[in-house]
Write a protein that holds these residues in place. Structure first.
Motif, mmCIF file in Angstrom:
data_model
loop_
_atom_site.group_PDB
_atom_site.id
_atom_site.type_symbol
_atom_site.label_atom_id
_atom_site.label_comp_id
_atom_site.label_asym_id
_atom_site.label_seq_id
_atom_site.Cartn_x
_atom_site.Cartn_y
_atom_site.Cartn_z
ATOM 1 N N LYS A 43 0.923 -1.239 0.010
ATOM 2 C CA LYS A 43 -0.062 -0.084 0.092
ATOM 3 C C LYS A 43 0.851 1.227 -0.133
ATOM 4 N N GLU A 44 0.205 2.462 -0.331
ATOM 5 C CA GLU A 44 0.833 3.512 -0.369
ATOM 6 C C GLU A 44 1.016 4.331 0.925
ATOM 7 N N ARG A 45 1.924 5.042 1.267
ATOM 8 C CA ARG A 45 2.085 5.540 2.655
ATOM 9 C C ARG A 45 0.793 6.462 2.948
ATOM 10 N N GLU A 46 0.357 6.564 4.079
ATOM 11 C CA GLU A 46 -0.933 7.257 4.369
ATOM 12 C C GLU A 46 -0.600 8.095 5.724
ATOM 13 N N PHE A 47 -1.428 9.085 5.390
ATOM 14 C CA PHE A 47 -1.378 9.840 7.033
ATOM 15 C C PHE A 47 -1.956 9.234 8.017
ATOM 16 N N VAL A 48 -1.243 9.605 9.124
ATOM 17 C CA VAL A 48 -2.099 9.004 10.385
ATOM 18 C C VAL A 48 -2.493 10.054 11.227
ATOM 19 N N ASP A 90 -3.737 -2.010 11.446
ATOM 20 C CA ASP A 90 -2.893 -0.872 11.971
ATOM 21 C C ASP A 90 -1.046 -1.455 11.538
ATOM 22 N N THR A 91 -1.302 -2.664 11.284
ATOM 23 C CA THR A 91 0.148 -3.229 11.067
ATOM 24 C C THR A 91 0.890 -2.425 9.871
ATOM 25 N N ALA A 92 2.095 -1.973 9.957
ATOM 26 C CA ALA A 92 2.498 -0.985 8.986
ATOM 27 C C ALA A 92 3.852 -0.552 9.540
ATOM 28 N N VAL A 93 4.723 0.067 8.669
ATOM 29 C CA VAL A 93 6.013 0.869 9.113
ATOM 30 C C VAL A 93 5.296 2.365 9.444
ATOM 31 N N TYR A 94 5.745 2.775 10.591
ATOM 32 C CA TYR A 94 5.213 4.021 10.947
ATOM 33 C C TYR A 94 6.471 4.988 10.823
ATOM 34 N N TYR A 95 6.391 6.037 10.066
ATOM 35 C CA TYR A 95 7.132 6.880 9.596
ATOM 36 C C TYR A 95 6.993 8.474 10.277
ATOM 37 N N CYS A 96 7.887 9.030 10.970
ATOM 38 C CA CYS A 96 7.837 10.344 11.538
ATOM 39 C C CYS A 96 8.193 11.442 10.457
ATOM 40 N N GLY A 97 7.469 12.561 10.303
ATOM 41 C CA GLY A 97 7.857 13.293 9.266
ATOM 42 C C GLY A 97 7.883 14.906 9.973
ATOM 43 N N ALA A 98 8.783 15.721 9.451
ATOM 44 C CA ALA A 98 8.782 17.096 10.012
ATOM 45 C C ALA A 98 8.763 18.244 8.523
ATOM 46 N N GLN A 99 7.854 19.117 8.989
ATOM 47 C CA GLN A 99 7.711 20.129 7.791
ATOM 48 C C GLN A 99 8.264 21.283 8.355
ATOM 49 N N SER A 100 8.951 22.235 7.595
ATOM 50 C CA SER A 100 9.371 23.525 8.004
ATOM 51 C C SER A 100 8.391 24.564 7.818
ATOM 52 N N ARG A 101 7.179 24.517 8.492
ATOM 53 C CA ARG A 101 6.213 25.429 8.567
ATOM 54 C C ARG A 101 5.339 24.961 9.719
ATOM 55 N N ARG A 106 -1.826 17.008 6.221
ATOM 56 C CA ARG A 106 -1.873 15.646 5.815
ATOM 57 C C ARG A 106 -1.208 15.377 4.830
ATOM 58 N N ILE A 107 -0.599 16.367 3.939
ATOM 59 C CA ILE A 107 0.148 16.308 2.692
ATOM 60 C C ILE A 107 1.466 15.765 2.728
ATOM 61 N N GLU A 108 1.748 14.691 2.199
ATOM 62 C CA GLU A 108 3.197 13.936 2.449
ATOM 63 C C GLU A 108 4.054 15.050 1.903
ATOM 64 N N GLY A 109 3.543 15.488 0.604
ATOM 65 C CA GLY A 109 4.752 16.217 -0.095
ATOM 66 C C GLY A 109 5.227 17.342 0.641
ATOM 67 N N ASN A 112 9.429 18.091 4.891
ATOM 68 C CA ASN A 112 10.844 18.130 4.539
ATOM 69 C C ASN A 112 11.790 16.760 4.820
ATOM 70 N N TYR A 113 11.404 16.398 5.896
ATOM 71 C CA TYR A 113 12.163 15.244 6.586
ATOM 72 C C TYR A 113 11.606 14.098 6.919
ATOM 73 N N TRP A 114 12.411 12.994 7.091
ATOM 74 C CA TRP A 114 11.710 11.787 7.360
ATOM 75 C C TRP A 114 12.549 10.742 8.216
ATOM 76 N N GLY A 115 12.114 10.071 9.144
ATOM 77 C CA GLY A 115 12.835 9.220 9.732
ATOM 78 C C GLY A 115 12.932 7.872 9.123
ATOM 79 N N GLN A 116 13.747 6.735 9.422
ATOM 80 C CA GLN A 116 13.523 5.753 8.838
ATOM 81 C C GLN A 116 12.485 4.662 8.789
ATOM 82 N N GLY A 117 11.784 4.909 9.811
ATOM 83 C CA GLY A 117 10.675 4.240 10.036
ATOM 84 C C GLY A 117 10.690 3.129 11.206
#
Length: 124
Positions: A43-48, A90-101, A106-109, A112-117
C-alpha cells in the motif's frame, strides 16, 4: 537540517497499546509541524496524525481517531504517538515527518524530513 529517529515499534496483540517516539536533532524542532504516516505492505504511505509547532493543534485520520494520540515535548525534541486499541489493520511501518512550517498538514509532499521508520505488527 533535521534528523529524525523513530523508536517504540514492535509486536502487540489486538487490543493492546504501543507508544512510538520520534527524536529530532536540530535547534529548530520547536518551529516544525510534525506528523506520523504509515505504510502497510503493498500500500501507499498514508497520513496518520499531525501536530503543530506548539502542540495546540492536532489532526487525525478517521481510521485512528479516538484510538491514537499525538503529542510533543519541545524541550526533549521529541514527538510521540500513543496507540491504543490496536487492530491488525494498524500493522505497518510508521514514519515520522517534519515540515518547516508551523501549520499541520496531511499532505506527504509538504514534509521536508523523514525518519527511517519503525515496524508495528498487530496480531489477531
Amino acid at each position: 537540517q533535521v534528523q529524525l529517529v523513530e523508536s517504540g515499534g514492535g509486536l502487540v496483540q489486538a487490543g493492546g497499546s504501543l507508544r512510538l517516539s520520534c527524536a529530532a536533532s536540530g535547534r529548530s524542532f520547536s518551529t516544525y509541524a510534525m506528523g506520523w504516516f504509515r505504510q502497510a505492505p503493498g500500500k501507499e504511505r498514508e497520513f496518520v496524525a499531525a501536530i503543530n509547532w506548539s502542540g495546540g493543534s492536532t489532526d487525525y485520520a478517521d481510521s485512528v481517531k479516538g484510538r491514537f494520540t499525538i503529542s510533543r515535548d519541545n524541550a526533549k525534541n521529541t514527538v510521540y504517538l500513543q496507540m491504543s486499541s490496536l487492530e491488525p489493520e494498524d500493522t505497518a511501518v510508521y514514519y515520522c515527518g517534519a515540515q518547516s512550517r508551523s501549520a499541520i498538514s496531511r499532505i506527504e509532499g509538504r514534509y521536508n524530513y523523514w525518519g527511517q521508520g519503525t515496524q508495528v505488527t498487530v496480531s489477531s
